[in-house]
Enzyme design. Structure first.
Site, PDB file in Angstrom:
ATOM      1  N   ASP A  30       0.848  -1.195   0.000  1.00 48.20           N
ATOM      2  CA  ASP A  30       0.000   0.000   0.000  1.00 48.20           C
ATOM      3  C   ASP A  30       0.887   1.250   0.000  1.00 48.20           C
ATOM      4  OD1 ASP A  30      -3.209   0.513   1.049  1.00 48.20           O
ATOM      5  OD2 ASP A  30      -1.795   2.183   1.117  1.00 48.20           O
ATOM      6  N   ILE A  31       0.482   2.236  -0.813  1.00 50.98           N
ATOM      7  CA  ILE A  31       1.283   3.468  -0.943  1.00 50.98           C
ATOM      8  C   ILE A  31       1.238   4.312   0.346  1.00 50.98           C
ATOM      9  CG2 ILE A  31      -0.508   5.010  -1.876  1.00 50.98           C
ATOM     10  CD1 ILE A  31       1.533   5.820  -4.053  1.00 50.98           C
ATOM     11  N   ASN A  86     -13.018  -3.214   2.016  1.00 51.20           N
ATOM     12  CA  ASN A  86     -14.073  -2.204   2.129  1.00 51.20           C
ATOM     13  C   ASN A  86     -14.932  -2.168   0.861  1.00 51.20           C
ATOM     14  OD1 ASN A  86     -12.968  -1.359   4.630  1.00 51.20           O
ATOM     15  ND2 ASN A  86     -11.465  -0.093   3.571  1.00 51.20           N
ATOM     16  N   GLN A  93     -14.336   2.649   1.392  1.00 51.24           N
ATOM     17  CA  GLN A  93     -13.644   2.343   0.127  1.00 51.24           C
ATOM     18  C   GLN A  93     -13.301   3.640  -0.590  1.00 51.24           C
ATOM     19  OE1 GLN A  93     -15.858  -0.173  -2.609  1.00 51.24           O
ATOM     20  NE2 GLN A  93     -14.030  -0.612  -3.831  1.00 51.24           N
ATOM     21  N   HIS A  99     -10.180  -4.812  -3.636  1.00 53.89           N
ATOM     22  CA  HIS A  99      -8.847  -5.178  -3.152  1.00 53.89           C
ATOM     23  C   HIS A  99      -8.972  -5.660  -1.716  1.00 53.89           C
ATOM     24  CE1 HIS A  99      -9.671  -0.919  -2.559  1.00 53.89           C
ATOM     25  NE2 HIS A  99      -9.030  -1.035  -1.405  1.00 53.89           N
ATOM     26  N   HIS A 101      -7.074  -5.827   1.872  1.00 50.83           N
ATOM     27  CA  HIS A 101      -5.971  -5.304   2.687  1.00 50.83           C
ATOM     28  C   HIS A 101      -5.412  -6.436   3.558  1.00 50.83           C
ATOM     29  CE1 HIS A 101      -6.843  -0.905   2.194  1.00 50.83           C
ATOM     30  NE2 HIS A 101      -8.062  -1.345   1.987  1.00 50.83           N
TER      31      HIS A 101
HETATM   32  P1  AMP Z   1      -9.737   1.498   0.361  1.00 46.60           P
HETATM   33  O1  AMP Z   1      -9.874   2.750   1.192  1.00 46.60           O
HETATM   34  O2  AMP Z   1     -10.164   0.247   1.042  1.00 46.60           O
HETATM   35  O3  AMP Z   1     -10.385   1.688  -0.991  1.00 46.60           O
HETATM   36  O4  AMP Z   1      -8.188   1.316   0.155  1.00 46.60           O
HETATM   37  C1  AMP Z   1      -7.471   1.919  -0.877  1.00 46.60           C
HETATM   38  C2  AMP Z   1      -6.025   1.782  -0.522  1.00 46.60           C
HETATM   39  O5  AMP Z   1      -5.272   1.908  -1.708  1.00 46.60           O
HETATM   40  C3  AMP Z   1      -5.521   2.836   0.461  1.00 46.60           C
HETATM   41  O6  AMP Z   1      -4.974   2.191   1.593  1.00 46.60           O
HETATM   42  C4  AMP Z   1      -4.495   3.598  -0.356  1.00 46.60           C
HETATM   43  O7  AMP Z   1      -3.403   4.010   0.425  1.00 46.60           O
HETATM   44  C5  AMP Z   1      -4.089   2.587  -1.402  1.00 46.60           C
HETATM   45  N1  AMP Z   1      -3.596   3.132  -2.665  1.00 46.60           N
HETATM   46  C6  AMP Z   1      -4.157   4.109  -3.411  1.00 46.60           C
HETATM   47  N2  AMP Z   1      -3.438   4.325  -4.533  1.00 46.60           N
HETATM   48  C7  AMP Z   1      -2.404   3.442  -4.496  1.00 46.60           C
HETATM   49  C8  AMP Z   1      -1.297   3.151  -5.359  1.00 46.60           C
HETATM   50  N3  AMP Z   1      -1.107   3.844  -6.486  1.00 46.60           N
HETATM   51  N4  AMP Z   1      -0.429   2.183  -5.004  1.00 46.60           N
HETATM   52  C9  AMP Z   1      -0.614   1.488  -3.845  1.00 46.60           C
HETATM   53  N5  AMP Z   1      -1.638   1.721  -2.991  1.00 46.60           N
HETATM   54  C10 AMP Z   1      -2.514   2.674  -3.303  1.00 46.60           C
END
Ligand code: AMP
Ligand code: ZN
Length: 136
Positions: A30-31, A86, A93, A99, A101
């Site tokens: 995760d970024i 989520n 989400q 995805h 986590h």
């Molecule tokens: P959610 O809030 O469950 O939709 O989670 C989305 C997740 O994606 C968050 O934890 C973000 O930090 C992560 N995220 C968003 N863009 C990227 C990316 N380019 N590379 C890796 N993780 C990302």
């Protein structure tokens, strides 16, 4: 989906550090991680959420999440792992490509995955139970 960032990452159109990949999923870090080692299991085909995804693909993604959790536990020395997912903005989400986590947990880490325990509304739950049974 042409404008979906996780479609692009999962299918290699945007480079990423991948810790696992097969023909159906890619796993990345995760970024903006909740904790050290926070990983995301990304299906390669697009589905916005649990309501849209194919059952077999979701089952496979969860099996991969289990394997990644086990490997992360070994690699990081974390004491536990949250596996969560989520669905919908109201549920937290923010990226609308399903995805999973995988979040390693450490003593005194800064991940707050908690809610205030409530009390059951037995009347309403009885109503909901009937409706759910009719749908399932
Ligand atoms: P959610 O809030 O469950 O939709 O989670 C989305 C997740 O994606 C968050 O934890 C973000 O930090 C992560 N995220 C968003 N863009 C990227 C990316 N380019 N590379 C890796 N993780 C990302
Ligand atoms: Zn997508």
């Amino acid at each position: 989906m042409s404008d979906c960032i996780f479609c692009k990452i999962a299918n290699g159109q945007i480079p990423s550090t991948s810790i696992y990949e097969d023909d159906k999923v890619k796993v990345i870090f995760d970024i903006s991680p909740a904790t050290l080692g926070h990983a995301l299991v990304l299906p390669k085909s697009h589905a916005a959420n649990v309501f849209e995804i194919d059952d077999e693909l979701l089952a496979h993604a969860h099996i991969v999440a289990k394997k990644v959790a086990t490997a992360l536990k070994e690699a990081t020395g974390c004491k536990g792992v949250n596996i969560l997912q989520n669905n919908g903005e109201v549920a937290g989400q923010s990226v609308f490509h399903l995805h999973i986590h995988v979040i390693p947990r450490y003593d005194d880490d800064d991940a707050h995955i908690k809610w205030t325990p409530g009390t059951q509304d037995t009347e309403k739950l009885a109503e909901i139970a009937e409706k759910v049974k009719a749908v399932l």
